[in-house]
Design a protein around this motif. Structure first.
Motif, mmCIF file in Angstrom:
data_model
loop_
_atom_site.group_PDB
_atom_site.id
_atom_site.type_symbol
_atom_site.label_atom_id
_atom_site.label_comp_id
_atom_site.label_asym_id
_atom_site.label_seq_id
_atom_site.Cartn_x
_atom_site.Cartn_y
_atom_site.Cartn_z
ATOM 1 N N GLN A 13 62.978 -62.671 10.191
ATOM 2 C CA GLN A 13 63.335 -63.608 8.905
ATOM 3 C C GLN A 13 63.866 -64.860 9.652
ATOM 4 O O GLN A 13 63.510 -66.028 8.901
ATOM 5 C CB GLN A 13 64.382 -63.108 8.169
ATOM 6 C CG GLN A 13 64.780 -63.933 6.940
ATOM 7 C CD GLN A 13 65.792 -63.247 5.927
ATOM 8 O OE1 GLN A 13 66.322 -62.293 6.287
ATOM 9 N NE2 GLN A 13 66.081 -64.130 4.763
ATOM 10 N N LEU A 14 64.377 -64.861 10.714
ATOM 11 C CA LEU A 14 64.758 -65.998 11.560
ATOM 12 C C LEU A 14 63.738 -66.997 11.918
ATOM 13 O O LEU A 14 63.600 -68.357 12.052
ATOM 14 C CB LEU A 14 65.566 -65.986 12.726
ATOM 15 C CG LEU A 14 66.895 -65.356 12.279
ATOM 16 C CD1 LEU A 14 67.981 -64.998 13.549
ATOM 17 C CD2 LEU A 14 67.956 -66.562 11.524
ATOM 18 N N VAL A 15 62.626 -66.527 12.190
ATOM 19 C CA VAL A 15 61.408 -67.113 12.723
ATOM 20 C C VAL A 15 60.425 -67.511 11.534
ATOM 21 O O VAL A 15 59.411 -67.978 11.699
ATOM 22 C CB VAL A 15 60.818 -66.482 13.920
ATOM 23 C CG1 VAL A 15 61.728 -66.454 15.004
ATOM 24 C CG2 VAL A 15 60.414 -65.057 13.497
ATOM 25 N N GLY A 16 60.813 -66.667 10.399
ATOM 26 C CA GLY A 16 59.921 -67.164 9.205
ATOM 27 C C GLY A 16 58.576 -65.843 8.964
ATOM 28 O O GLY A 16 57.707 -66.101 8.393
ATOM 29 N N ALA A 17 58.875 -64.805 9.544
ATOM 30 C CA ALA A 17 57.965 -63.895 9.494
ATOM 31 C C ALA A 17 58.593 -62.663 8.916
ATOM 32 O O ALA A 17 59.919 -62.785 8.490
ATOM 33 C CB ALA A 17 57.438 -63.341 10.898
ATOM 34 N N GLN A 18 57.941 -61.565 8.279
ATOM 35 C CA GLN A 18 58.785 -60.436 7.903
ATOM 36 C C GLN A 18 57.810 -59.251 7.889
ATOM 37 O O GLN A 18 56.627 -59.327 8.389
ATOM 38 C CB GLN A 18 58.741 -60.769 6.371
ATOM 39 C CG GLN A 18 57.528 -61.035 5.581
ATOM 40 C CD GLN A 18 58.191 -61.540 4.151
ATOM 41 O OE1 GLN A 18 59.054 -61.433 3.532
ATOM 42 N NE2 GLN A 18 56.932 -62.435 3.333
ATOM 43 N N TRP A 19 58.377 -58.188 7.858
ATOM 44 C CA TRP A 19 57.747 -56.867 7.819
ATOM 45 C C TRP A 19 57.049 -56.731 6.345
ATOM 46 O O TRP A 19 57.251 -57.180 5.275
ATOM 47 C CB TRP A 19 58.576 -55.655 7.714
ATOM 48 C CG TRP A 19 59.272 -55.445 9.085
ATOM 49 C CD1 TRP A 19 60.411 -55.667 9.573
ATOM 50 C CD2 TRP A 19 58.612 -54.829 10.433
ATOM 51 N NE1 TRP A 19 60.668 -55.281 11.109
ATOM 52 C CE2 TRP A 19 59.656 -54.911 11.478
ATOM 53 C CE3 TRP A 19 57.479 -54.444 10.811
ATOM 54 C CZ2 TRP A 19 59.356 -54.579 12.724
ATOM 55 C CZ3 TRP A 19 56.933 -53.834 12.011
ATOM 56 C CH2 TRP A 19 58.037 -53.826 13.035
ATOM 57 N N ALA A 20 55.726 -55.988 6.527
ATOM 58 C CA ALA A 20 54.685 -56.131 5.272
ATOM 59 C C ALA A 20 55.484 -55.043 4.309
ATOM 60 O O ALA A 20 55.283 -55.563 3.059
ATOM 61 C CB ALA A 20 53.460 -55.541 5.728
ATOM 62 N N PHE A 21 56.228 -54.059 4.727
ATOM 63 C CA PHE A 21 56.574 -52.937 4.011
ATOM 64 C C PHE A 21 58.109 -53.493 3.299
ATOM 65 O O PHE A 21 58.496 -52.715 2.368
ATOM 66 C CB PHE A 21 56.518 -51.830 4.275
ATOM 67 C CG PHE A 21 57.496 -51.705 5.671
ATOM 68 C CD1 PHE A 21 59.050 -51.293 5.523
ATOM 69 C CD2 PHE A 21 57.294 -51.783 6.961
ATOM 70 C CE1 PHE A 21 59.583 -51.359 6.744
ATOM 71 C CE2 PHE A 21 57.928 -51.842 8.023
ATOM 72 C CZ PHE A 21 59.273 -51.452 7.987
ATOM 73 N N LEU A 22 58.535 -54.752 3.701
ATOM 74 C CA LEU A 22 59.772 -55.023 3.182
ATOM 75 C C LEU A 22 59.681 -56.412 2.378
ATOM 76 O O LEU A 22 60.612 -57.057 1.979
ATOM 77 C CB LEU A 22 60.711 -55.288 4.233
ATOM 78 C CG LEU A 22 61.356 -54.209 5.157
ATOM 79 C CD1 LEU A 22 62.106 -54.458 6.305
ATOM 80 C CD2 LEU A 22 62.000 -53.225 4.107
#
Length: 70
Positions: free
Chosen positions: A18-27
């Motif tokens: 989240q800090l780098v602007g990405a996220q887990w697909a299932f979340l």
């Protein structure tokens, strides 16, 4: 114990992502109500994981014996 470990790992990695602007697909569903909500839920995931691991490693019989001796 495995559930607690997975909660800790996925929670911490989700916070870092989240800090780098990405996220887990299932979340991704956590982001729909807002970023603050997602952040709080991820923190709760990590805390719940640590609590589950601590409770899983507790020897309840030893705790009960020690409390009865005093």
């Amino acid at each position: 114990m495995l559930l607690g470990f997975l909660l800790v790992v996925f929670g911490i990695t989700a916070l870092v992502l989240q800090l780098v602007g990405a996220q887990w697909a299932f979340l991704q569903f956590l982001e729909k109500p807002g970023r603050l909500f997602a952040f709080v839920v991820k923190i709760i995931m990590v805390l719940a994981g640590f609590i589950i691991v601590a409770l899983a490693n507790t020897d309840w019989e030893r705790e009960r014996r020690e409390s009865e001796q005093t």
